[in-house]
Design a protein around this motif. Structure first.
Motif, PDB file in Angstrom:
ATOM      1  N   SER A   1       0.819  -1.223   0.000  1.00 28.92           N
ATOM      2  CA  SER A   1       0.000   0.000   0.000  1.00 28.92           C
ATOM      3  C   SER A   1       0.849   1.268   0.000  1.00 28.92           C
ATOM      4  O   SER A   1       0.376   2.324  -0.403  1.00 28.92           O
ATOM      5  CB  SER A   1      -0.952   0.006   1.194  1.00 28.92           C
ATOM      6  OG  SER A   1      -0.225  -0.084   2.397  1.00 28.92           O
ATOM      7  N   ASP A   2       2.122   1.179   0.416  1.00 30.08           N
ATOM      8  CA  ASP A   2       2.984   2.368   0.426  1.00 30.08           C
ATOM      9  C   ASP A   2       3.765   2.543  -0.884  1.00 30.08           C
ATOM     10  O   ASP A   2       4.726   3.297  -0.944  1.00 30.08           O
ATOM     11  CB  ASP A   2       3.952   2.316   1.614  1.00 30.08           C
ATOM     12  CG  ASP A   2       4.951   1.174   1.525  1.00 30.08           C
ATOM     13  OD1 ASP A   2       4.883   0.374   0.553  1.00 30.08           O
ATOM     14  OD2 ASP A   2       5.803   1.059   2.423  1.00 30.08           O
ATOM     15  N   ASP A   3       3.325   1.832  -1.933  1.00 29.80           N
ATOM     16  CA  ASP A   3       3.945   1.909  -3.257  1.00 29.80           C
ATOM     17  C   ASP A   3       5.365   1.341  -3.299  1.00 29.80           C
ATOM     18  O   ASP A   3       6.142   1.681  -4.179  1.00 29.80           O
ATOM     19  CB  ASP A   3       3.916   3.322  -3.830  1.00 29.80           C
ATOM     20  CG  ASP A   3       2.529   3.709  -4.305  1.00 29.80           C
ATOM     21  OD1 ASP A   3       1.740   2.805  -4.638  1.00 29.80           O
ATOM     22  OD2 ASP A   3       2.224   4.915  -4.324  1.00 29.80           O
ATOM     23  N   THR A   4       5.698   0.468  -2.335  1.00 29.53           N
ATOM     24  CA  THR A   4       6.918  -0.312  -2.447  1.00 29.53           C
ATOM     25  C   THR A   4       6.492  -1.698  -2.920  1.00 29.53           C
ATOM     26  O   THR A   4       5.299  -2.024  -2.941  1.00 29.53           O
ATOM     27  CB  THR A   4       7.698  -0.408  -1.117  1.00 29.53           C
ATOM     28  OG1 THR A   4       6.885  -1.070  -0.147  1.00 29.53           O
ATOM     29  CG2 THR A   4       8.116   0.980  -0.633  1.00 29.53           C
TER      30      THR A   4
END
Length: 160
Positions: A56-59
């Motif tokens: 969800s944190d774009d990692t």
């Protein structure tokens, strides 16, 4: 591809840098994993899918799943310690790894994302993507796991 270096060469060079003994093999295009396994003369379970998974944190992270199984989202979320994971669209997968879907492998990825390996590949010689369509890379799973510090866990489920 915008990379100046051929993706298969990128895989070869990255494997060498990590001390991985790999065999890169060109093969005819396959329409399915079962067809690819037949072309390589190995069972479908020996082809390991490398899935790039978005947090969800774009990692991202890589999940290594035997070809005869599918990712178990509840198991993977529990191991990673998050509530939400998803497969990115093809453009995001390419941006995250430098490889197109169907060719993705942690070796030579544009970013060294964490690797999670299904426990069923331990001790096996596996075939994985090699950065380009029409190529497969053979490697000892244990060597790949060690080279990338992969977390080994039960993260897959039966397809049927």
């Amino acid at each position: 591809m915008t990379d100046a270096i051929d993706p298969v060469a990128r895989v070869r060079d990255a494997a060498a840098e990590r001390g991985l003994d790999v065999e890169l093999r060109e093969r005819p295009a396959a329409e399915s994993l079962v067809e690819a396994a037949a072309l390589l003369g190995i069972p479908p379970a020996s082809i390991v899918k490398t899935l790039v998974v978005k947090r969800s944190d774009d990692t991202y992270l890589f999940a290594l799943i035997p070809g005869d199984r599918s990712i178990s989202w509840p198991k993977l979320r529990a191991v990673v310690g998050v509530n939400k994971l998803q497969l990115p669209d093809p453009a995001r997968a390419l941006a995250a790894t430098g490889y197109e879907r169907g060719t993705i492998v942690p070796v030579g990825s544009s970013t060294d994302w964490p690797v999670f390996a299904d426990e069923r590949i331990v001790g096996e010689r596996i075939a994985v993507g090699a950065g380009a369509h029409g190529y497969s890379m053979f490697v000892q799973a244990d060597d790949l796991i060690a080279a990338y510090g992969a977390v080994v866990a039960d993260i897959s489920q039966s397809i049927d």
